[in-house]
Design an enzyme around this catalytic site. Structure first.
Site, PDB file in Angstrom:
ATOM      1  CE1 TYR A   1      -4.048  -4.006  -3.678  1.00 31.04           C
ATOM      2  CE2 TYR A   1      -4.458  -2.572  -5.564  1.00 31.04           C
ATOM      3  CZ  TYR A   1      -4.226  -2.743  -4.207  1.00 31.04           C
ATOM      4  OH  TYR A   1      -4.142  -1.628  -3.396  1.00 31.04           O
TER       5      TYR A   1
ATOM      6  CB  ALA B   1      -3.604   4.378 -10.482  1.00 28.15           C
ATOM      7  CE  LYS B   2      -7.031   0.569  -2.440  1.00 25.82           C
ATOM      8  NZ  LYS B   2      -5.795  -0.081  -1.975  1.00 25.82           N
ATOM      9  CB  ALA B   3      -5.051   0.404 -11.181  1.00 23.01           C
TER      10      ALA B   3
ATOM     11  CB  SER C   1      -7.127   5.728  -9.041  1.00 28.16           C
ATOM     12  OG  SER C   1      -6.397   5.771  -7.833  1.00 28.16           O
TER      13      SER C   1
END
Length: 288
Positions: A162, A156-158, A62
């Site tokens: 969110y 990506a867990k960006a 990520s």
């Protein structure tokens, strides 16, 4: 409980354990202004973090997708996570690893002169959706949509991705719902604000194709479990008008684990046999 900034315990920051209340960052950290941050959510069961290495690998990936280089290896991240758990005396906990661009010489959009900082925290956390595991969660349908992959690195867990999830979950809670289901930029069913989604119809499982949202580690685990049981799993684009035809529904995620869904907007679902079986099998797997 006290707020997350005012607790006893230890947090790992940039290579060492610090007191919980001292785990702070400067107000001019780049991530606070420009969302240059990635993170992982993990769960520890009976002293073992489920899929821990995969989470560490994804954190690094990520960061790379956001043009960041994490200054720690997978092995160092693994050691840090277990150091935090040991320092706090926890066998069952939620683990949060996070990397961000801190304060440095840059304070514009560009930030290559700023150091990448890393922290690992953990806390004891129960069911993400409360009693929904018994009766099924109630979901709103979000007005915000997962964006076109041409506009964001959706793998990506960006943190920045969110923002619309927070807005959607707040709107859902205002309506008495636990969460919201989101469509993607094309209008296909995508996911909930922090969990992937599955549907059951005629003994088969249908789940959205992850081409515009994160292909969750729990999602992949559950697909493997279903296939091992001989259940046909179809990954495809799902249209909103198909919701009325599905019999069962559940969410998957590290925090959500496997949570049944009883309602999405005006559509209702039974907490059926397959949903219960997969939820129970997942519980057994993570604690094995």
């Amino acid at each position: 409980m006290a707020g997350y900034d005012d607790r006893d315990g230890k947090i790992w920051m940039n290579g060492k354990l610090v007191e919980w209340r001292d785990a702070n960052v400067h107000i001019l950290s780049h991530a606070l202004h420009y969302a240059s941050s990635v993170f992982e959510g993990e769960r520890c069961y009976n002293g073992k973090i489920f899929k821990s290495v995969e989470h560490s690998e994804r954190l690094i990936k990520s960061a790379e997708l956001l043009d960041m280089e994490i200054p720690y290896s997978v092995e160092e991240l693994e050691a840090a996570k277990y150091e935090v758990l040991k320092a706090n005396g926890w066998q069952d906990a939620y683990v949060r690893a996070v990397a961000w661009r801190g304060a440095g010489e840059d304070m514009g959009v560009a930030s290559r002169k700023n150091p990448v900082q890393v922290a690992v925290a953990a806390w004891e956390w129960g069911n993400y959706y409360g009693d929904a595991k018994m009766k099924g969660a109630k979901l709103d349908i979000a007005k915000w949509r997962r964006p076109d992959p041409a506009t964001i690195p959706h793998e990506a867990k960006a943190a920045g991705l969110y923002m619309i999830c927070t807005m959607s979950k707040h709107a859902a809670e205002d309506k008495g719902c636990s969460d919201a289901m989101m469509y993607d930029y094309r209008g296909y069913v995508a996911e909930a604000t922090g969990a992937n989604i599955f549907f059951v119809k005629d003994g088969e499982v249908h789940t959205p194709k992850p081409d515009a949202f994160l292909n969750g580690i729990t999602r992949q685990t559950v697909i493997g479990m279903l296939k091992d049981r001989g259940v046909n799993v179809i990954e495809r684009h799902i249209l909103p008008e198909e919701l009325a035809s599905f019999e069962q529904c559940w969410l998957t995620g590290t925090a959500a684990e496997v949570t049944p869904v009883g309602q999405i907007g005006d559509f209702t679902f039974e907490v059926g046999t397959l949903t219960r079986e997969i939820s129970e099998a997942y519980e057994a797997l993570v604690r094995a």
